[in-house]
Design an enzyme around this catalytic site. Sequence first.
Site, PDB file in Angstrom:
ATOM      1  N   ALA A 112      63.707 -17.596  42.723  1.00 54.50           N
ATOM      2  CA  ALA A 112      63.493 -17.739  44.166  1.00 54.50           C
ATOM      3  C   ALA A 112      64.000 -19.067  44.718  1.00 54.50           C
ATOM      4  CB  ALA A 112      62.005 -17.557  44.484  1.00 54.50           C
ATOM      5  N   ASP A 172      61.387 -21.881  43.104  1.00 52.98           N
ATOM      6  CA  ASP A 172      60.224 -21.731  42.223  1.00 52.98           C
ATOM      7  C   ASP A 172      60.475 -22.279  40.823  1.00 52.98           C
ATOM      8  OD1 ASP A 172      58.957 -20.555  44.291  1.00 52.98           O
ATOM      9  OD2 ASP A 172      58.691 -18.582  43.365  1.00 52.98           O
ATOM     10  N   ARG A 192      66.475 -26.032  44.713  1.00 49.76           N
ATOM     11  CA  ARG A 192      65.127 -26.054  45.282  1.00 49.76           C
ATOM     12  C   ARG A 192      64.596 -24.634  45.225  1.00 49.76           C
ATOM     13  NH1 ARG A 192      67.859 -29.679  48.132  1.00 49.76           N
ATOM     14  NH2 ARG A 192      66.881 -31.683  48.571  1.00 49.76           N
ATOM     15  N   ASP A 241      57.645  -8.097  19.838  1.00 47.91           N
ATOM     16  CA  ASP A 241      58.584  -9.228  19.951  1.00 47.91           C
ATOM     17  C   ASP A 241      57.827 -10.554  20.028  1.00 47.91           C
ATOM     18  OD1 ASP A 241      60.941  -7.747  19.862  1.00 47.91           O
ATOM     19  OD2 ASP A 241      60.739  -7.200  21.964  1.00 47.91           O
ATOM     20  N   GLY A 242      56.660 -10.530  20.694  1.00 46.39           N
ATOM     21  CA  GLY A 242      55.832 -11.731  20.791  1.00 46.39           C
ATOM     22  C   GLY A 242      55.431 -12.249  19.411  1.00 46.39           C
ATOM     23  N   ASN A 253      64.017 -16.990  22.951  1.00 47.89           N
ATOM     24  CA  ASN A 253      64.230 -16.242  24.195  1.00 47.89           C
ATOM     25  C   ASN A 253      64.744 -17.147  25.312  1.00 47.89           C
ATOM     26  OD1 ASN A 253      63.617 -13.627  23.543  1.00 47.89           O
ATOM     27  ND2 ASN A 253      61.536 -13.652  24.378  1.00 47.89           N
ATOM     28  N   GLU A 254      63.898 -18.121  25.704  1.00 48.94           N
ATOM     29  CA  GLU A 254      64.270 -18.946  26.851  1.00 48.94           C
ATOM     30  C   GLU A 254      63.395 -20.169  27.007  1.00 48.94           C
ATOM     31  OE1 GLU A 254      61.085 -17.219  27.379  1.00 48.94           O
ATOM     32  OE2 GLU A 254      62.369 -15.638  28.151  1.00 48.94           O
TER      33      GLU A 254
HETATM   34  P1  NAP Z   1      53.764 -11.449  27.130  1.00 48.48           P
HETATM   35  O1  NAP Z   1      53.704 -11.822  28.553  1.00 48.48           O
HETATM   36  O2  NAP Z   1      52.531 -10.994  26.417  1.00 48.48           O
HETATM   37  O3  NAP Z   1      54.872 -10.291  26.908  1.00 48.48           O
HETATM   38  C1  NAP Z   1      56.122 -10.348  27.420  1.00 48.48           C
HETATM   39  C2  NAP Z   1      56.869  -9.022  27.187  1.00 48.48           C
HETATM   40  O4  NAP Z   1      58.237  -9.351  26.929  1.00 48.48           O
HETATM   41  C3  NAP Z   1      56.373  -8.198  26.006  1.00 48.48           C
HETATM   42  O5  NAP Z   1      56.407  -6.837  26.359  1.00 48.48           O
HETATM   43  C4  NAP Z   1      57.387  -8.505  24.930  1.00 48.48           C
HETATM   44  O6  NAP Z   1      57.541  -7.489  23.991  1.00 48.48           O
HETATM   45  C5  NAP Z   1      58.650  -8.640  25.760  1.00 48.48           C
HETATM   46  N1  NAP Z   1      59.724  -9.380  25.124  1.00 48.48           N
HETATM   47  C6  NAP Z   1      59.655 -10.520  24.403  1.00 48.48           C
HETATM   48  N2  NAP Z   1      60.878 -10.894  24.012  1.00 48.48           N
HETATM   49  C7  NAP Z   1      61.738  -9.957  24.497  1.00 48.48           C
HETATM   50  C8  NAP Z   1      63.141  -9.782  24.432  1.00 48.48           C
HETATM   51  N3  NAP Z   1      63.917 -10.663  23.805  1.00 48.48           N
HETATM   52  N4  NAP Z   1      63.687  -8.711  25.062  1.00 48.48           N
HETATM   53  C9  NAP Z   1      62.924  -7.839  25.727  1.00 48.48           C
HETATM   54  N5  NAP Z   1      61.590  -7.926  25.818  1.00 48.48           N
HETATM   55  C10 NAP Z   1      61.013  -8.988  25.214  1.00 48.48           C
HETATM   56  O7  NAP Z   1      54.369 -12.711  26.366  1.00 48.48           O
HETATM   57  P2  NAP Z   1      54.761 -12.931  24.854  1.00 48.48           P
HETATM   58  O8  NAP Z   1      54.570 -11.668  24.056  1.00 48.48           O
HETATM   59  O9  NAP Z   1      54.105 -14.162  24.382  1.00 48.48           O
HETATM   60  O10 NAP Z   1      56.317 -13.182  25.010  1.00 48.48           O
HETATM   61  C11 NAP Z   1      56.804 -14.329  25.643  1.00 48.48           C
HETATM   62  C12 NAP Z   1      57.954 -13.877  26.482  1.00 48.48           C
HETATM   63  O11 NAP Z   1      57.460 -13.225  27.643  1.00 48.48           O
HETATM   64  C13 NAP Z   1      58.785 -14.988  27.007  1.00 48.48           C
HETATM   65  O12 NAP Z   1      59.737 -15.437  26.067  1.00 48.48           O
HETATM   66  C14 NAP Z   1      59.408 -14.360  28.239  1.00 48.48           C
HETATM   67  O13 NAP Z   1      60.687 -13.849  27.961  1.00 48.48           O
HETATM   68  C15 NAP Z   1      58.520 -13.195  28.561  1.00 48.48           C
HETATM   69  N6  NAP Z   1      58.050 -13.326  29.949  1.00 48.48           N
HETATM   70  C16 NAP Z   1      58.554 -12.464  30.854  1.00 48.48           C
HETATM   71  C17 NAP Z   1      58.203 -12.568  32.176  1.00 48.48           C
HETATM   72  C18 NAP Z   1      58.800 -11.597  33.154  1.00 48.48           C
HETATM   73  O14 NAP Z   1      59.518 -10.692  32.715  1.00 48.48           O
HETATM   74  N7  NAP Z   1      58.547 -11.778  34.446  1.00 48.48           N
HETATM   75  C19 NAP Z   1      57.328 -13.560  32.597  1.00 48.48           C
HETATM   76  C20 NAP Z   1      56.816 -14.430  31.650  1.00 48.48           C
HETATM   77  C21 NAP Z   1      57.202 -14.318  30.314  1.00 48.48           C
HETATM   78  P3  NAP Z   1      56.421  -7.100  22.911  1.00 48.48           P
HETATM   79  O15 NAP Z   1      55.398  -6.309  23.653  1.00 48.48           O
HETATM   80  O16 NAP Z   1      57.161  -6.286  21.907  1.00 48.48           O
HETATM   81  O17 NAP Z   1      55.872  -8.371  22.327  1.00 48.48           O
END
Ligand code: NAP
Length: 262
Positions: free
Chosen positions: A185, A150, A148, A45-46, A122-123
């Site tokens: 939070a 995180d 107020r 997805d990334g 995504n967001e």
């Molecule tokens: P990453 O930290 O390397 O991976 C984030 C994980 O989220 C990966 O497993 C990715 O899947 C999965 N993901 C991405 N879009 C998704 C969706 N729409 N539904 C379900 N899972 C999804 O970061 P990245 O690959 O650059 O992706 C950025 C995304 O990380 C941000 O958009 C945010 O949503 C997410 N993120 C999540 C958290 C958390 O859950 N606490 C914290 C920070 C960021 P793949 O392995 O298939 O790429």
Amino acid sequence: MKFNVRSRGDHASNVLTQRVKSYLEEFGLVYDEEEPEIVISIGGDGTLLEAFHQYAYRLDETSFVGVHTGHLGFYADWQPEEVEKLVIHIAKTPFKIVEYPLLEVLIRHTNDLETERYLALNECTVKSMEGSLVMDIEIKGEQFETFRGDGLCMSTPSGSTAYNKALGGAILHPSLASIQLAEMASINNRVYRTIGSPVVLPEHHTCLLKPRSDVDFQVTLDHLTLVQKKVKSIQVRVAAEKIRFARFRPFPFWKRVKESFI
Ligand code: NAP
């Protein structure tokens, strides 16, 4: 038809990327990184998030399809062993387009007349670079609460399974053109009070975040991180643009949710 193939960059994805590129060229399609009509994302997805941001300025002319070379992808529905089938579909069959809503983010500055505009698949998240995030939140022009805590996460329906889910947000079907505001939070006591649960806004409602003090903010848009100074307001709403996915077979959302999480 003009195409581009984007790889996550690992060995397996790079090998598959080369195969897809040469198969498509054998079918007479033209490799074009500037103005592709279809982008094949190979990775997770990334990888698709990166492809989206690369072509976010020409969403009307570009469709996306994902092949996942890892665990199951939310945006990537094809398996590596199916790429020959996918290539034949792309070359031979007119594909169905499925559109998903996006988030529009407008950042206005106190010292600048120019407004920065971004799209997120995504967001968007907002955190303070120092101390708690303190923001007045207006919904549809009315003061709603003073937050107020995180941070705040404003997600699209297809992003609701990503960061939003980790914050206890609801999973929304991508046919619901909406945005979800989830808290990170929040501080809740006799002095400070927020709604405490995720809020879903319809297409015609705008959410405005107004800082209470002049601090620097960390703003994320999907995988991208920005540091924002002198912020007057951050406005979020459902974008007028949509992302277009090329669909060659059904890819039911709830099946993806079940297979990924249950
Ligand atoms: P990453 O930290 O390397 O991976 C984030 C994980 O989220 C990966 O497993 C990715 O899947 C999965 N993901 C991405 N879009 C998704 C969706 N729409 N539904 C379900 N899972 C999804 O970061 P990245 O690959 O650059 O992706 C950025 C995304 O990380 C941000 O958009 C945010 O949503 C997410 N993120 C999540 C958290 C958390 O859950 N606490 C914290 C920070 C960021 P793949 O392995 O298939 O790429």
